[in-house]
Design an enzyme around this catalytic site. Structure first.
Site, PDB file in Angstrom:
ATOM      1  N   CYS A  24    -103.573 -28.280  42.701  1.00  0.00           N
ATOM      2  CA  CYS A  24    -104.878 -28.263  41.701  1.00  0.00           C
ATOM      3  C   CYS A  24    -104.362 -27.397  40.496  1.00  0.00           C
ATOM      4  O   CYS A  24    -103.619 -26.385  40.614  1.00  0.00           O
ATOM      5  CB  CYS A  24    -106.013 -27.403  42.738  1.00  0.00           C
ATOM      6  SG  CYS A  24    -107.174 -26.923  41.934  1.00  0.00           S
ATOM      7  N   GLY A  51    -113.920 -29.348  43.740  1.00  0.00           N
ATOM      8  CA  GLY A  51    -113.281 -29.700  44.769  1.00  0.00           C
ATOM      9  C   GLY A  51    -114.037 -29.789  46.329  1.00  0.00           C
ATOM     10  O   GLY A  51    -113.621 -30.408  47.110  1.00  0.00           O
ATOM     11  N   CYS A  63    -106.634 -32.435  35.944  1.00  0.00           N
ATOM     12  CA  CYS A  63    -107.483 -31.848  37.121  1.00  0.00           C
ATOM     13  C   CYS A  63    -107.177 -32.962  38.301  1.00  0.00           C
ATOM     14  O   CYS A  63    -107.298 -34.057  38.023  1.00  0.00           O
ATOM     15  CB  CYS A  63    -109.120 -32.073  36.842  1.00  0.00           C
ATOM     16  SG  CYS A  63    -110.085 -31.786  38.101  1.00  0.00           S
ATOM     17  N   ASP A 120    -111.092 -30.706  32.465  1.00  0.00           N
ATOM     18  CA  ASP A 120    -110.851 -29.948  33.721  1.00  0.00           C
ATOM     19  C   ASP A 120    -112.238 -29.598  34.209  1.00  0.00           C
ATOM     20  O   ASP A 120    -113.173 -29.514  33.588  1.00  0.00           O
ATOM     21  CB  ASP A 120    -109.920 -28.792  34.013  1.00  0.00           C
ATOM     22  CG  ASP A 120    -109.752 -28.189  35.367  1.00  0.00           C
ATOM     23  OD1 ASP A 120    -109.737 -28.874  36.130  1.00  0.00           O
ATOM     24  OD2 ASP A 120    -109.690 -27.085  35.416  1.00  0.00           O
ATOM     25  N   SER A 121    -112.346 -29.409  35.516  1.00  0.00           N
ATOM     26  CA  SER A 121    -113.549 -28.872  36.024  1.00  0.00           C
ATOM     27  C   SER A 121    -113.756 -27.507  35.656  1.00  0.00           C
ATOM     28  O   SER A 121    -115.386 -27.155  35.569  1.00  0.00           O
ATOM     29  CB  SER A 121    -113.676 -28.722  37.630  1.00  0.00           C
ATOM     30  OG  SER A 121    -112.501 -27.780  38.221  1.00  0.00           O
TER      31      SER A 121
HETATM   32  N1  DGL Z   1    -108.706 -27.685  38.840  1.00  0.00           N
HETATM   33  C1  DGL Z   1    -109.051 -28.916  39.671  1.00  0.00           C
HETATM   34  C2  DGL Z   1    -108.062 -29.798  40.371  1.00  0.00           C
HETATM   35  O1  DGL Z   1    -106.827 -29.671  39.743  1.00  0.00           O
HETATM   36  C3  DGL Z   1    -110.307 -28.819  40.450  1.00  0.00           C
HETATM   37  C4  DGL Z   1    -110.835 -27.576  41.000  1.00  0.00           C
HETATM   38  C5  DGL Z   1    -112.161 -27.480  41.484  1.00  0.00           C
HETATM   39  O2  DGL Z   1    -112.895 -27.683  40.467  1.00  0.00           O
HETATM   40  O3  DGL Z   1    -112.297 -27.332  42.743  1.00  0.00           O
HETATM   41  O4  DGL Z   1    -108.024 -30.315  41.292  1.00  0.00           O
END
Ligand code: DGL
Length: 256
Positions: free
Chosen positions: A186, A46, A75, A13-14
């Site tokens: 998210c 994002g 993610c 994930d990010s």
């Molecule tokens: N957790 C990520 C998602 O499901 C991204 C959140 C981010 O880094 O902006 O989209």
């Protein structure tokens, strides 16, 4: 049993959001070894451009894939931007992605109005446009980016006065006309579940994709005979590009 079945499953994930997915996957596959990578030095994704997110996802995936037997893009943003191309590059390798749980929200039960909270990047991608069009046959779909949730979850403030203030302002238009369901599109957002419900002032059903992703992973590993033996000892290795986020990753893994 395949000789690769002892290799770990990587989740990416990010940042810290994918930990919620890891929790669901771990419940279903306790005998597996997991390697989690949160790209916390580069979060949030994002608000980045398509090309920048693509570059970051490929850089992480190219490093993780040789070390594991399956990759979970935990993610929605990474999946929307890069899953299709990653699968073309690694056609024989199991890659499981995520999408906002709009299908279950519009099919399980009738929800005439559905609010989808996701990142701006996810909402801009073609993948979401296709999903939305399909669900708009059954429901009115309203989408809203919520970058503040990602920032506050990354700062360890999932359930805090700061989160309440942010969501109270963001969700003003929905307080008096609440949607029939909310999709948490998210992986960071389920950590703010309690604050989202407080801000809406209603007990609205919330949908997220973690359980669906866990089941998809399980069936893919079963099909490819890659499941670890039932008696194997499972384990979790948490890693991050900014190691200062490791305590938060550990905390969220066991949070109530
Ligand atoms: N957790 C990520 C998602 O499901 C991204 C959140 C981010 O880094 O902006 O989209």
């Amino acid at each position: 049993m395949n000789c690769k079945s002892a290799a770990p499953i990587a989740l990416f994930d990010s940042g810290v959001g994918g930990i919620g997915v890891l929790r669901e996957v771990k419940k279903l596959l306790p005998q597996e070894q997991f390697l989690y990578f949160g790209d916390t030095a580069n979060a949030p994704y994002g608000e980045k451009s398509h090309d920048e997110v693509r570059r970051l996802v490929f850089s992480a995936a190219n490093r993780l894939i040789p070390q594991c037997k399956a990759l979970v893009l935990a993610c929605n943003t990474a999946t929307a931007v890069a899953a299709k191309e990653l699968r073309q590059q690694y056609p024989a390798f199991p890659i499981v992605g995520m999408e906002p749980a709009l299908r279950p929200a519009c099919m399980v039960k009738e929800h005439p109005t559905i609010l989808v909270l996701a990142t701006a990047a996810t909402l801009q991608e073609e993948k979401f446009a296709v999903l939305r069009e399909m669900c708009e046959k059954n429901a009115t779909v309203v989408s809203l980016p919520a970058p503040g949730i990602v920032r506050l979850v990354e700062a360890g403030l999932s359930d805090s006065p700061e989160m309440d203030r942010y969501l109270f302002d963001l969700l003003v238009p929905f307080r008096h006309a609440p949607p029939d369901a909310v999709v948490l599109g998210c992986t960071h957002f389920p950590f703010a579940r309690a604050a989202i419900l407080r801000a809406l002032g209603q007990n609205v059903p919330l949908f997220d994709g973690a359980v669906g992703t866990a089941h998809r992973l399980e069936s893919l590993l079963r099909e490819q005979k890659l499941l670890a033996p039932p008696k194997a000892t499972g384990g979790i290795l948490l890693t991050a590009s900014d190691t200062r986020s490791l305590p938060l990753l550990s905390k969220l893994l066991v949070a109530p």
